[in-house]
Scaffold this motif. Sequence first.
Motif, PDB file in Angstrom:
ATOM      1  N   HIS A   1      81.559  52.171  37.475  1.00 44.05           N
ATOM      2  CA  HIS A   1      80.583  51.368  37.658  1.00 44.05           C
ATOM      3  C   HIS A   1      79.694  51.043  38.794  1.00 44.05           C
ATOM      4  O   HIS A   1      78.573  50.376  38.720  1.00 44.05           O
ATOM      5  CB  HIS A   1      80.750  50.151  36.741  1.00 44.05           C
ATOM      6  N   THR A   2      80.344  51.362  39.872  1.00 46.60           N
ATOM      7  CA  THR A   2      79.778  50.937  41.314  1.00 46.60           C
ATOM      8  C   THR A   2      80.038  51.933  42.210  1.00 46.60           C
ATOM      9  O   THR A   2      81.237  52.428  42.216  1.00 46.60           O
ATOM     10  CB  THR A   2      80.033  49.713  41.691  1.00 46.60           C
ATOM     11  N   GLN A   3      79.131  52.038  43.163  1.00 43.13           N
ATOM     12  CA  GLN A   3      79.740  52.911  44.758  1.00 43.13           C
ATOM     13  C   GLN A   3      79.759  51.851  45.641  1.00 43.13           C
ATOM     14  O   GLN A   3      79.986  52.400  46.709  1.00 43.13           O
ATOM     15  CB  GLN A   3      78.338  53.700  44.880  1.00 43.13           C
ATOM     16  N   ASN A   4      79.786  50.616  45.308  1.00 40.59           N
ATOM     17  CA  ASN A   4      80.291  49.636  46.551  1.00 40.59           C
ATOM     18  C   ASN A   4      81.834  49.717  46.897  1.00 40.59           C
ATOM     19  O   ASN A   4      82.679  49.407  46.124  1.00 40.59           O
ATOM     20  CB  ASN A   4      79.935  48.217  46.029  1.00 40.59           C
ATOM     21  N   GLN A   5      81.997  50.540  47.959  1.00 41.25           N
ATOM     22  CA  GLN A   5      83.522  50.712  48.404  1.00 41.25           C
ATOM     23  C   GLN A   5      84.248  49.314  48.586  1.00 41.25           C
ATOM     24  O   GLN A   5      85.543  49.556  48.492  1.00 41.25           O
ATOM     25  CB  GLN A   5      83.316  51.499  49.666  1.00 41.25           C
ATOM     26  N   ARG A   6      83.704  48.223  49.146  1.00 44.71           N
ATOM     27  CA  ARG A   6      84.215  47.117  49.274  1.00 44.71           C
ATOM     28  C   ARG A   6      84.827  46.420  48.122  1.00 44.71           C
ATOM     29  O   ARG A   6      85.932  46.210  48.125  1.00 44.71           O
ATOM     30  CB  ARG A   6      83.308  46.143  50.155  1.00 44.71           C
ATOM     31  N   LEU A   7      84.040  46.744  47.201  1.00 45.89           N
ATOM     32  CA  LEU A   7      84.321  46.140  45.848  1.00 45.89           C
ATOM     33  C   LEU A   7      85.300  46.838  45.171  1.00 45.89           C
ATOM     34  O   LEU A   7      86.471  46.504  44.521  1.00 45.89           O
ATOM     35  CB  LEU A   7      83.128  46.019  44.818  1.00 45.89           C
ATOM     36  N   ILE A   8      85.176  48.265  45.205  1.00 46.03           N
ATOM     37  CA  ILE A   8      86.347  49.238  44.790  1.00 46.03           C
ATOM     38  C   ILE A   8      87.664  48.736  45.640  1.00 46.03           C
ATOM     39  O   ILE A   8      88.638  48.761  44.709  1.00 46.03           O
ATOM     40  CB  ILE A   8      86.003  50.666  44.935  1.00 46.03           C
TER      41      ILE A   8
ATOM     42  N   PHE B   1      76.183  45.168  38.203  1.00 47.16           N
ATOM     43  CA  PHE B   1      77.654  45.232  37.805  1.00 47.16           C
ATOM     44  C   PHE B   1      78.596  44.437  38.932  1.00 47.16           C
ATOM     45  O   PHE B   1      79.130  43.688  38.660  1.00 47.16           O
ATOM     46  CB  PHE B   1      78.174  46.586  37.919  1.00 47.16           C
ATOM     47  N   ASP B   2      78.274  44.888  40.144  1.00 52.22           N
ATOM     48  CA  ASP B   2      78.801  43.855  41.162  1.00 52.22           C
ATOM     49  C   ASP B   2      78.564  42.542  41.206  1.00 52.22           C
ATOM     50  O   ASP B   2      79.605  41.693  41.185  1.00 52.22           O
ATOM     51  CB  ASP B   2      78.325  44.452  42.641  1.00 52.22           C
TER      52      ASP B   2
ATOM     53  N   ARG C   1      83.340  35.197  47.189  1.00 55.78           N
ATOM     54  CA  ARG C   1      82.162  34.213  47.302  1.00 55.78           C
ATOM     55  C   ARG C   1      81.327  34.613  48.567  1.00 55.78           C
ATOM     56  O   ARG C   1      80.090  34.997  48.501  1.00 55.78           O
ATOM     57  CB  ARG C   1      82.588  32.960  47.669  1.00 55.78           C
ATOM     58  N   GLY C   2      81.940  35.350  49.456  1.00 59.55           N
ATOM     59  CA  GLY C   2      81.126  35.914  50.797  1.00 59.55           C
ATOM     60  C   GLY C   2      80.482  37.136  50.153  1.00 59.55           C
ATOM     61  O   GLY C   2      79.236  37.413  50.455  1.00 59.55           O
ATOM     62  N   MET C   3      81.288  38.147  49.334  1.00 52.88           N
ATOM     63  CA  MET C   3      80.747  39.445  49.067  1.00 52.88           C
ATOM     64  C   MET C   3      79.478  38.807  47.962  1.00 52.88           C
ATOM     65  O   MET C   3      78.445  39.787  48.146  1.00 52.88           O
ATOM     66  CB  MET C   3      81.732  40.136  48.215  1.00 52.88           C
ATOM     67  N   LEU C   4      79.375  37.952  47.101  1.00 51.19           N
ATOM     68  CA  LEU C   4      78.332  37.696  46.177  1.00 51.19           C
ATOM     69  C   LEU C   4      77.150  37.374  46.883  1.00 51.19           C
ATOM     70  O   LEU C   4      76.147  37.379  46.645  1.00 51.19           O
ATOM     71  CB  LEU C   4      79.119  36.418  45.250  1.00 51.19           C
ATOM     72  N   GLU C   5      77.473  36.298  48.145  1.00 51.89           N
ATOM     73  CA  GLU C   5      76.234  35.862  48.911  1.00 51.89           C
ATOM     74  C   GLU C   5      75.659  36.978  49.539  1.00 51.89           C
ATOM     75  O   GLU C   5      74.361  36.993  49.726  1.00 51.89           O
ATOM     76  CB  GLU C   5      76.847  35.121  49.844  1.00 51.89           C
ATOM     77  N   GLN C   6      76.380  38.235  49.739  1.00 51.64           N
ATOM     78  CA  GLN C   6      75.665  39.381  50.522  1.00 51.64           C
ATOM     79  C   GLN C   6      74.899  40.333  49.573  1.00 51.64           C
ATOM     80  O   GLN C   6      74.475  41.352  49.810  1.00 51.64           O
ATOM     81  CB  GLN C   6      76.763  40.194  51.246  1.00 51.64           C
ATOM     82  N   ASN C   7      75.472  40.090  48.436  1.00 46.81           N
ATOM     83  CA  ASN C   7      74.811  40.991  47.110  1.00 46.81           C
ATOM     84  C   ASN C   7      73.559  41.049  46.742  1.00 46.81           C
ATOM     85  O   ASN C   7      72.883  40.155  46.722  1.00 46.81           O
ATOM     86  CB  ASN C   7      75.519  40.854  45.861  1.00 46.81           C
TER      87      ASN C   7
END
Length: 199
Positions: free
Chosen positions: A76-83, A143-144, A193-199
């Motif tokens: 569902h995503t190409q976000n490698q950090r989330l993967i 999705f992220d 939380r840090g990732m969400l702020e950057q999303n």
Amino acid sequence: MSISRTHVLIAATAAVLFAAGCSTDSTTTHPAEHTSPVTTSAAASTDFNAADVSFLRMMYPHHAQAVEMAKIVPSHTQNQRLIALAAQVEKAQAPEMRQITDLLAGFGEPAPSATEDHAGHDMPGMMTDAQMSDLRAANGAEFDRQWLTMMIAHHEGAVAMAEAELNAGVNPPSRQLATAIVADQEAEITTMRGMLEQN
């Protein structure tokens, strides 16, 4: 959809105390029928109470949903950090599910179920079927955002249940598991939380 840590902890503690109240013998310890390995260096203790059983039986389906959420990330995503984060969640929680199964077997309790709802009592942080459907329908940045928001709430619920176990449980391996959950998932909450702020 952020959940107040205070409200979540109160709900988790109430669920544990309810289980203890329902037990016919919640103040004494019980011998396990047999011991099963929960790690490579420790075996299940013979001492446990209703709070330990309640914690384990609720944490198993809670972990199962987190693993389910983690598995859908790569498609569902190409976000490698989330993967990478989702893989980390799965790598941590799948083995803990096996530990939970072993501990309950050592207590002479039935095997846990991924769909168990603890006799109708809500587990903090669990996603509804509708929320899971919405998540599966999303892709990319949306999705992220949904996944991170949901998993933060999910982790907060797990931390609250683990803290309730540390307040009321007596079984050493169960308490060790609760301690690990608090440490690991609080660290992941900070990351998300840090990732969400950057999303």
